[in-house]
Design a protein around this motif. Sequence first.
Motif, short mmCIF file in Angstrom:
data_model
loop_
_atom_site.label_atom_id
_atom_site.label_comp_id
_atom_site.label_asym_id
_atom_site.label_seq_id
_atom_site.Cartn_x
_atom_site.Cartn_y
_atom_site.Cartn_z
N ALA A 205 40.25 40.72 38.15
CA ALA A 205 41.37 39.78 38.08
C ALA A 205 42.28 40.02 36.86
O ALA A 205 43.51 40.06 37.01
CB ALA A 205 40.86 38.34 38.09
N PRO A 206 41.74 40.22 35.64
CA PRO A 206 42.62 40.48 34.49
C PRO A 206 43.46 41.75 34.65
O PRO A 206 44.63 41.79 34.23
CB PRO A 206 41.64 40.62 33.32
N VAL A 207 42.88 42.78 35.23
CA VAL A 207 43.61 44.03 35.45
C VAL A 207 44.74 43.83 36.45
O VAL A 207 45.86 44.33 36.27
CB VAL A 207 42.65 45.14 35.95
N ILE A 208 44.44 43.08 37.51
CA ILE A 208 45.46 42.80 38.53
C ILE A 208 46.62 42.02 37.92
O ILE A 208 47.79 42.31 38.17
CB ILE A 208 44.83 42.01 39.70
N ILE A 209 46.29 41.02 37.10
CA ILE A 209 47.33 40.20 36.46
C ILE A 209 48.18 41.06 35.53
O ILE A 209 49.41 40.94 35.50
CB ILE A 209 46.68 39.03 35.69
N TYR A 210 47.53 41.94 34.76
CA TYR A 210 48.25 42.78 33.80
C TYR A 210 49.22 43.73 34.49
O TYR A 210 50.37 43.88 34.08
CB TYR A 210 47.25 43.59 32.96
N HIS A 211 48.76 44.38 35.54
CA HIS A 211 49.59 45.41 36.19
C HIS A 211 50.58 44.83 37.20
O HIS A 211 51.67 45.38 37.38
CB HIS A 211 48.70 46.43 36.91
N PHE A 212 50.20 43.74 37.87
CA PHE A 212 51.04 43.24 38.94
C PHE A 212 51.68 41.88 38.62
O PHE A 212 52.37 41.31 39.45
CB PHE A 212 50.23 43.15 40.24
N GLY A 213 51.41 41.38 37.42
CA GLY A 213 52.14 40.22 36.94
C GLY A 213 51.58 38.87 37.30
O GLY A 213 51.76 37.90 36.54
N GLU A 214 50.88 38.76 38.39
CA GLU A 214 50.36 37.46 38.79
C GLU A 214 49.23 37.63 39.80
O GLU A 214 49.05 38.69 40.40
CB GLU A 214 51.47 36.61 39.43
#
Length: 261
Positions: A205-214
């Motif tokens: 989840a943190p990686v997804i948020i970092y790369h894709f914004g939300e």
Amino acid sequence: SKIFKFFLGTRSFVIKTISHISNRNIKGILHAVFLGERDYLSTHVKKIFRNAGIYHLLAISGLHVVILITSLMILLKYIPVASNFKTMVLILAVWFYLFFIGFTPSIFRAVIMATIILLSNIIQKNSRVGNSLFIAGILWLIISPISLFSPGFQLSFTATFGIITLFPIFKKMFIPKLKNKYIHFIVNAILSSFFVSFSAFIATAPVIIYHFGEISFFGLIANIFAVFLMSISMNTFFLSIFFQIFVQKISIWFSASAEFI
């Protein structure tokens, strides 16, 4: 040349099994998750998966390698053979999967990591999966240092890390040990698949948020159940492929079950 013909024949066999499916959209999904061919996906299906936040399920990645290994581990657990033999079966299975799908970066990376982790179970008496994961990561970064900054590497690494650290906790807390071995097998298979998926999602989840914004709340819920259902559907279709060799009527029944799921 013979190896190439063998894998080409295997793909043709899988395509023949997919032909049992009546729904055109579901045929496209199976072509994507089993053969890495997304050309058969309709615009409608792509839109649904993208809006639900589960489009990544249509692209073969380390997740599919994890599903394959987990399913085989559950199956091999109840076969009375040496543990080293089981490990070699898992290694051969993931490499067969690599050659079957093709040397895409995400699959190649996942297979390298899985191989090192599995081999450590044979080489070391007291294997630590976490150490094996980091060794695999270091070796891959020696080959391709730029991968450190790629979402693919980070997602594969964090997903695996999440599974080996969080899943044992969830297993201890939420997966009961039942007296009836058959019921235990079914319950263990279902809950294990669910919590493996949940562990991977929490970690990535943190990686997804970092790369894709939300990351949407609906996407969070959808991924937990979608990954679980996708793993069940894939395993059911694996059985359909297996029975296609021996009894086509049973193969058609499993294909229909995979289609329903």
